[in-house]
Design a protein around this motif. Structure first.
Motif, PDB file in Angstrom:
ATOM      1  N   ASN A 145      46.336 -14.664  -1.428  1.00 21.89           N
ATOM      2  CA  ASN A 145      45.291 -15.004  -0.558  1.00 21.89           C
ATOM      3  C   ASN A 145      44.439 -13.501  -0.308  1.00 21.89           C
ATOM      4  O   ASN A 145      43.657 -13.580   0.475  1.00 21.89           O
ATOM      5  CB  ASN A 145      45.616 -15.643   0.705  1.00 21.89           C
ATOM      6  CG  ASN A 145      46.635 -15.050   1.343  1.00 21.89           C
ATOM      7  OD1 ASN A 145      47.634 -14.188   0.775  1.00 21.89           O
ATOM      8  ND2 ASN A 145      46.749 -15.341   2.499  1.00 21.89           N
ATOM      9  N   ARG A 185      50.074 -14.606   0.794  1.00 18.30           N
ATOM     10  CA  ARG A 185      50.749 -15.807   0.185  1.00 18.30           C
ATOM     11  C   ARG A 185      50.175 -15.906  -1.163  1.00 18.30           C
ATOM     12  O   ARG A 185      49.161 -15.590  -1.620  1.00 18.30           O
ATOM     13  CB  ARG A 185      50.346 -17.099   1.119  1.00 18.30           C
ATOM     14  CG  ARG A 185      50.783 -17.136   2.456  1.00 18.30           C
ATOM     15  CD  ARG A 185      50.185 -18.270   3.073  1.00 18.30           C
ATOM     16  NE  ARG A 185      50.429 -18.325   4.498  1.00 18.30           N
ATOM     17  CZ  ARG A 185      49.886 -19.321   5.217  1.00 18.30           C
ATOM     18  NH1 ARG A 185      49.192 -20.323   4.868  1.00 18.30           N
ATOM     19  NH2 ARG A 185      50.232 -19.310   6.749  1.00 18.30           N
ATOM     20  N   TYR A 209      50.531 -18.481  -4.401  1.00 20.85           N
ATOM     21  CA  TYR A 209      50.280 -19.864  -4.844  1.00 20.85           C
ATOM     22  C   TYR A 209      50.269 -20.321  -6.302  1.00 20.85           C
ATOM     23  O   TYR A 209      49.940 -19.474  -7.049  1.00 20.85           O
ATOM     24  CB  TYR A 209      49.116 -20.723  -4.008  1.00 20.85           C
ATOM     25  CG  TYR A 209      49.304 -20.655  -2.608  1.00 20.85           C
ATOM     26  CD1 TYR A 209      49.888 -21.840  -1.858  1.00 20.85           C
ATOM     27  CD2 TYR A 209      48.821 -19.893  -1.824  1.00 20.85           C
ATOM     28  CE1 TYR A 209      49.937 -22.177  -0.508  1.00 20.85           C
ATOM     29  CE2 TYR A 209      48.921 -20.008  -0.292  1.00 20.85           C
ATOM     30  CZ  TYR A 209      49.518 -21.024   0.107  1.00 20.85           C
ATOM     31  OH  TYR A 209      49.449 -21.293   1.675  1.00 20.85           O
ATOM     32  N   SER A 210      50.733 -21.180  -6.825  1.00 22.84           N
ATOM     33  CA  SER A 210      50.510 -21.880  -8.044  1.00 22.84           C
ATOM     34  C   SER A 210      49.783 -23.205  -8.087  1.00 22.84           C
ATOM     35  O   SER A 210      49.915 -23.659  -7.211  1.00 22.84           O
ATOM     36  CB  SER A 210      51.719 -21.851  -8.870  1.00 22.84           C
ATOM     37  OG  SER A 210      52.754 -22.973  -8.396  1.00 22.84           O
ATOM     38  N   MET A 211      48.812 -23.100  -8.968  1.00 22.74           N
ATOM     39  CA  MET A 211      48.260 -24.610  -9.163  1.00 22.74           C
ATOM     40  C   MET A 211      48.666 -24.886 -10.734  1.00 22.74           C
ATOM     41  O   MET A 211      48.230 -24.168 -11.519  1.00 22.74           O
ATOM     42  CB  MET A 211      46.651 -24.685  -8.794  1.00 22.74           C
ATOM     43  CG  MET A 211      46.396 -23.889  -7.638  1.00 22.74           C
ATOM     44  SD  MET A 211      44.393 -24.095  -7.211  1.00 22.74           S
ATOM     45  CE  MET A 211      43.929 -22.953  -8.625  1.00 22.74           C
ATOM     46  N   LEU A 219      43.226 -25.538  -3.813  1.00 25.49           N
ATOM     47  CA  LEU A 219      43.234 -24.648  -2.792  1.00 25.49           C
ATOM     48  C   LEU A 219      41.814 -24.209  -2.070  1.00 25.49           C
ATOM     49  O   LEU A 219      40.856 -23.833  -2.767  1.00 25.49           O
ATOM     50  CB  LEU A 219      43.866 -23.149  -2.800  1.00 25.49           C
ATOM     51  CG  LEU A 219      45.465 -23.535  -3.418  1.00 25.49           C
ATOM     52  CD1 LEU A 219      45.603 -21.973  -4.095  1.00 25.49           C
ATOM     53  CD2 LEU A 219      46.328 -23.645  -1.942  1.00 25.49           C
ATOM     54  N   PRO A 243      45.810 -25.831   1.513  1.00 30.67           N
ATOM     55  CA  PRO A 243      46.371 -26.388   0.261  1.00 30.67           C
ATOM     56  C   PRO A 243      45.379 -27.637   0.264  1.00 30.67           C
ATOM     57  O   PRO A 243      45.220 -28.676   1.144  1.00 30.67           O
ATOM     58  CB  PRO A 243      47.652 -26.854   0.291  1.00 30.67           C
ATOM     59  CG  PRO A 243      48.310 -25.592   1.226  1.00 30.67           C
ATOM     60  CD  PRO A 243      47.201 -25.553   2.299  1.00 30.67           C
ATOM     61  N   VAL A 281      50.640 -28.121  -6.695  1.00 28.17           N
ATOM     62  CA  VAL A 281      50.108 -27.221  -5.656  1.00 28.17           C
ATOM     63  C   VAL A 281      51.417 -26.354  -4.726  1.00 28.17           C
ATOM     64  O   VAL A 281      52.019 -27.185  -4.106  1.00 28.17           O
ATOM     65  CB  VAL A 281      48.878 -27.245  -4.731  1.00 28.17           C
ATOM     66  CG1 VAL A 281      48.536 -26.110  -3.974  1.00 28.17           C
ATOM     67  CG2 VAL A 281      47.741 -27.943  -5.502  1.00 28.17           C
ATOM     68  N   GLU A 282      51.703 -25.276  -5.167  1.00 28.49           N
ATOM     69  CA  GLU A 282      52.995 -24.846  -4.543  1.00 28.49           C
ATOM     70  C   GLU A 282      52.799 -23.535  -4.080  1.00 28.49           C
ATOM     71  O   GLU A 282      52.302 -22.555  -4.590  1.00 28.49           O
ATOM     72  CB  GLU A 282      54.012 -25.053  -5.764  1.00 28.49           C
ATOM     73  CG  GLU A 282      55.388 -24.760  -5.279  1.00 28.49           C
ATOM     74  CD  GLU A 282      56.469 -24.525  -6.457  1.00 28.49           C
ATOM     75  OE1 GLU A 282      57.680 -24.021  -6.275  1.00 28.49           O
ATOM     76  OE2 GLU A 282      56.035 -24.586  -7.520  1.00 28.49           O
ATOM     77  N   LEU A 283      53.382 -23.204  -2.695  1.00 27.13           N
ATOM     78  CA  LEU A 283      53.600 -22.015  -2.261  1.00 27.13           C
ATOM     79  C   LEU A 283      54.604 -21.253  -2.982  1.00 27.13           C
ATOM     80  O   LEU A 283      55.869 -21.756  -2.756  1.00 27.13           O
ATOM     81  CB  LEU A 283      53.709 -21.916  -0.656  1.00 27.13           C
ATOM     82  CG  LEU A 283      53.803 -20.934  -0.063  1.00 27.13           C
ATOM     83  CD1 LEU A 283      52.893 -19.794   0.054  1.00 27.13           C
ATOM     84  CD2 LEU A 283      54.240 -21.128   1.447  1.00 27.13           C
ATOM     85  N   GLU A 320      55.674 -15.944   0.572  1.00 26.30           N
ATOM     86  CA  GLU A 320      54.869 -15.542   1.682  1.00 26.30           C
ATOM     87  C   GLU A 320      55.599 -14.164   2.205  1.00 26.30           C
ATOM     88  O   GLU A 320      56.691 -14.147   2.462  1.00 26.30           O
ATOM     89  CB  GLU A 320      54.951 -16.435   2.739  1.00 26.30           C
ATOM     90  CG  GLU A 320      54.042 -16.044   3.946  1.00 26.30           C
ATOM     91  CD  GLU A 320      53.912 -16.946   4.937  1.00 26.30           C
ATOM     92  OE1 GLU A 320      53.072 -17.036   5.855  1.00 26.30           O
ATOM     93  OE2 GLU A 320      54.362 -18.222   4.972  1.00 26.30           O
TER      94      GLU A 320
END
Length: 338
Positions: free
Chosen positions: A30, A15, A17-19, A122, A117, A4-6, A9
């Motif tokens: 988000n 924001r 994110y990747s999963m 998430l 996270p 899980v990575e931000l 932003e």
């Protein structure tokens, strides 16, 4: 193992994110808990994105198709943009002709959610104030996205401090092909014996129609396009499929397949219906990720939810969330090779 990575932003609190695990990569933002990308392999092992979306984050501020977003407080249409609860009538914003659609003028698809996270995904939270878009009660909505091998799950939880109306869904549009051909040649199977009828404004009337011997019978796997242009009043009312299928069983109720890529998607849900929408109005100016305008039928939305317009058509509406009660629902998407 899930990474899980931000990714990024922005100054306004948005924001990205990747999963990612060995099977799937999902990119989310988000703003509206939007799922922007789902990368999954085809039969040759090549991964590509299998959902529709817009090119830039700025484009989502005026997104008529609700690509990949969480919809709330109430998904689909509410007739005449009003409902009565506990003897009081609530007036809503009419943003779809005379009807209220997908939460109103500024639904949950445009809200900035808090993000936490997790090890495998998430967790999002949005606090909707009493009176927002005309709805009663302060509402907390929690949406959790998780990955587990080749499965992606969405879990919804909500509570309120006053009786209110809710119906949450995610508005993903799937296209499992590598070329983004129209979804007419995708195969769909739905474990369902009834659909909810709609009028000529696509509003659910509360009437149920048996699917047997109609274009709506997907109990046996068939091409989406096989009966799409059939001479049936319900198809004419909605300009294609835009109907709630009442689901049987609790697992593997839907299967979507694309033979050329070899991809298969199996959906299991605790929700009682799925709204099948064949992108009947996509051509109205949605510029997609590739920088070109989408055409009708380039994606199919499979929106697990409660029955649309239930507050106005059901004797004991399933969409009422009482003070002190908790709403919960779960939908799992499993990506396989045929």
């Amino acid at each position: 193992m899930v990474k899980v990575e931000l990714l990024k932003e922005l100054d306004n609190g948005i924001r990205f994110y990747s999963m990612e695990n060995e099977s799937l990569k999902i990119v989310v933002v988000n703003m509206g808990c939007r799922i922007m990308e789902i990368h999954t392999p085809d039969a040759s092992g090549n991964k590509s994105d299998v959902i529709l979306g817009l090119k830039n984050i700025e484009d989502y501020a005026d997104d008529p198709a609700y690509f990949g977003a969480i919809i709330g407080r109430v998904a689909n249409r509410i007739g005449d943009a009003r409902f009565t609860l506990n003897g009081k009538t609530y007036e809503l914003y009419a943003n779809n002709g005379k009807n209220h659609l997908h939460g109103g003028k500024e639904g949950f698809d445009k809200k900035i959610f808090d993000v936490t996270p997790l090890e495998n995904g998430l967790r999002f939270h949005y606090f909707s104030k009493d009176g927002e878009e005309g709805y009663p009660g302060n509402l907390n909505l929690y949406v959790t996205y998780t990955l587990n091998e080749n499965a992606f799950s969405i879990h919804y939880e909500a509570d309120t401090d006053a009786d209110t109306v809710v119906n949450f869904t995610n508005h993903l549009y799937f296209n499992l092909s590598n070329t983004l051909d129209k979804v007419n040649d995708h195969y769909l199977q739905i474990n369902s014996d009834y659909i909810g009828c709609v009028d000529d404004t696509c509003l659910a009337t509360g009437e149920l129609l048996p699917v047997k011997d109609t274009p709506f019978d997907f109990n046996k796997r068939k091409r989406i396009g096989q009966d799409l242009e059939a001479d049936h009043i319900q198809l004419k009312n909605a300009f294609g499929y835009d109907h709630s299928f009442v689901l049987n069983g609790t697992e593997n109720q839907l299967t979507l397949e694309e033979p050329v890529s070899g991809r298969r998607l199996i959906i299991s849900t605790t929700a009682p219906v799925v709204q099948v929408y064949t992108g009947n109005f996509l051509k109205d100016g949605c510029i997609g990720k590739a920088g070109r305008v989408y055409e009708n039928r380039e994606g199919v939305a499979l929106e697990t939810q409660l029955m649309p317009n239930a507050i106005n058509t059901e004797e004991n509406p399933s969409t009422i969330l009482r003070k002190g009660d908790k709403f919960e629902s779960n939908t799992k998407y499993v990506f396989e090779i045929m």
